[in-house]
Design a protein around this motif. Sequence first.
Motif, PDB file in Angstrom:
ATOM      1  N   UNK A  31      37.861  34.537  48.564  1.00  0.00           N
ATOM      2  CA  UNK A  31      37.411  34.329  47.182  1.00  0.00           C
ATOM      3  C   UNK A  31      36.251  35.260  46.835  1.00  0.00           C
ATOM      4  N   UNK A  32      35.343  35.413  47.778  1.00  0.00           N
ATOM      5  CA  UNK A  32      34.193  36.300  47.540  1.00  0.00           C
ATOM      6  C   UNK A  32      34.680  37.732  47.327  1.00  0.00           C
ATOM      7  N   UNK A  33      35.624  38.169  48.173  1.00  0.00           N
ATOM      8  CA  UNK A  33      36.146  39.529  48.012  1.00  0.00           C
ATOM      9  C   UNK A  33      36.867  39.665  46.673  1.00  0.00           C
ATOM     10  N   UNK A  34      37.682  38.681  46.335  1.00  0.00           N
ATOM     11  CA  UNK A  34      38.443  38.771  45.076  1.00  0.00           C
ATOM     12  C   UNK A  34      37.493  38.927  43.891  1.00  0.00           C
ATOM     13  N   UNK A  35      36.418  38.151  43.891  1.00  0.00           N
ATOM     14  CA  UNK A  35      35.459  38.236  42.779  1.00  0.00           C
ATOM     15  C   UNK A  35      34.758  39.596  42.777  1.00  0.00           C
ATOM     16  N   UNK A  36      34.364  40.060  43.951  1.00  0.00           N
ATOM     17  CA  UNK A  36      33.636  41.336  44.031  1.00  0.00           C
ATOM     18  C   UNK A  36      34.539  42.511  43.663  1.00  0.00           C
ATOM     19  N   UNK A  45      40.733  39.444  36.966  1.00  0.00           N
ATOM     20  CA  UNK A  45      41.498  38.824  38.046  1.00  0.00           C
ATOM     21  C   UNK A  45      41.857  39.814  39.146  1.00  0.00           C
ATOM     22  N   UNK A  46      41.570  39.414  40.377  1.00  0.00           N
ATOM     23  CA  UNK A  46      42.138  40.128  41.531  1.00  0.00           C
ATOM     24  C   UNK A  46      42.542  39.073  42.546  1.00  0.00           C
ATOM     25  N   UNK A  47      43.792  39.154  43.009  1.00  0.00           N
ATOM     26  CA  UNK A  47      44.283  38.154  43.961  1.00  0.00           C
ATOM     27  C   UNK A  47      44.828  38.829  45.206  1.00  0.00           C
ATOM     28  N   UNK A  48      44.310  38.399  46.340  1.00  0.00           N
ATOM     29  CA  UNK A  48      44.753  38.969  47.613  1.00  0.00           C
ATOM     30  C   UNK A  48      46.146  38.486  47.992  1.00  0.00           C
ATOM     31  N   UNK A  49      46.862  39.334  48.722  1.00  0.00           N
ATOM     32  CA  UNK A  49      48.166  38.953  49.284  1.00  0.00           C
ATOM     33  C   UNK A  49      48.253  39.560  50.681  1.00  0.00           C
ATOM     34  N   UNK A 168      48.894  45.672  34.989  1.00  0.00           N
ATOM     35  CA  UNK A 168      48.543  45.145  36.319  1.00  0.00           C
ATOM     36  C   UNK A 168      48.506  46.316  37.291  1.00  0.00           C
ATOM     37  N   UNK A 169      47.832  46.106  38.430  1.00  0.00           N
ATOM     38  CA  UNK A 169      47.745  47.164  39.447  1.00  0.00           C
ATOM     39  C   UNK A 169      47.859  46.557  40.833  1.00  0.00           C
ATOM     40  N   UNK A 170      48.685  47.174  41.672  1.00  0.00           N
ATOM     41  CA  UNK A 170      48.888  46.648  43.030  1.00  0.00           C
ATOM     42  C   UNK A 170      48.164  47.533  44.039  1.00  0.00           C
ATOM     43  N   UNK A 194      49.561  36.520  33.532  1.00  0.00           N
ATOM     44  CA  UNK A 194      50.122  37.401  34.572  1.00  0.00           C
ATOM     45  C   UNK A 194      49.499  37.032  35.925  1.00  0.00           C
ATOM     46  N   UNK A 195      48.177  36.794  35.912  1.00  0.00           N
ATOM     47  CA  UNK A 195      47.473  36.451  37.159  1.00  0.00           C
ATOM     48  C   UNK A 195      47.992  35.132  37.725  1.00  0.00           C
TER      49      UNK A 195
END
Length: 416
Positions: A31-36, A45-49, A168-170, A194-195
């Motif tokens: 979560x910390x990385x996604x926010x940063x 929005x950034x979501x890890x996969x 969006x960007x992957x 989308x997020x």
Amino acid sequence: MYKAGEEEIEAIARVIRAGTLFRYRDGSECERFEARYAKALGVPHFDLSASGTLALSAGLIGLGIGPGNEVLVPAHTYMATATAVLAVGAIPVLVEIDETLTIDPSAMEHAIGPATRAVTPVHMWGTACAMDEIVEIAERHGLLVLEDACQGVGGGYEGRMMGAIGHAGAFSFNYFKNMTSGEGGGIATRDDHVAERARCAIDPCHFYWQGQDEGLKPFAGAGARASELMGAMLNVQLDRIDGIIGAMRQNRRRVLDATKGLSNRGLRQAPMNSPDYDCAAQLMFSLPTATDADAFAASTGGVVAGKTGRHTFTNWDQVLTQEGAHHRSLNPYTLPENAQTRRDLPEGFGTTSLDILGRTVMIPMDPDHGEEDLEALAHNIELAATEIADGALRAGQAYRDLKSPDLQKFDAQSDA
Ligand SMILES: Cc1ncc(COP(=O)(O)O)c(C=O)c1O
């Protein structure tokens, strides 16, 4: 671009010692990385996969792409850009690249048909696509833009971050990328809906922990949750990325300046869409013929320069043989919904891209190149151009060894 050390080891060790490897918890590294990272990209929005491949299909799912849709994909990219389109039931329609080794905007516009719904510009080798033209064309034709920024981590285009320009960007964080956690990826977007859909694609159970958007009816998804080990490592890697990209940009500029005069010997610097902002992971030259490019790569023993052969549509077996799924009833190439899409390559497709790739040589940049390495690089490039032009080295001329071991990795880099 593997740069990791004690900080990463310590960050991962902390998670293991605490026994907190699952991401949904207070103080989550993911979560910390996604926010940063969302902040660094300038998106909400950034979501890890678990991978860049899954991030691409989560992005397509987020954007609502599926059977009946065509997605424009450049002829030169890691095959996941195309297979992710198949994974969501749509059809990849291939588009020629230009000398920047990214999608050719005018070929892209030409390729748009009635079923075309989206385009996936790929910031290949960390070099930027012509995003202004691409976005303008996409807007005129009502297309969605999913940037494949898997090779563009940390790079930008004219002041904006790669992966944060389109809808969006992957991203990929596999071993070869500018930031790595061994494997990993993620999806960036400005759009809440989308997020939310992308999160569901990444983890169909995510709303147990993250809450559910009223408007979203959950659907089945692959499941590719990030682990806290990944989050912990990426939080350290994020602190390194600006320094790495900044050093590569400076180093590339130095070598480009030092080799400016070589066009009279047939060595032309390949054009770039955003030289001051891209990742500068590679220095590229365009030679008059493929034979010259082969000779250039061979003349330096393949240590300094290489040619890529693997990231080209001619190697995408699943696409060429139309094996679009593990089960024939799910194969997008035979789905009735895709009957109106263009599933076959047009006659003669790829001639332009293959010609350009055949004539282009790439020299990997390394942020750790010191003064001596940069001088040796410029010297070797000049010598190779001379050797090709004259047919041989003159007495007393010799290539210099470079210190950076990363320069030996060209083949491995080409693989992923
Ligand atoms: C351009 C491009 N797209 C997609 C991917 C897929 O990423 P991953 O290997 O993390 O699944 C990669 C990585 O290799 C890539 O280079």
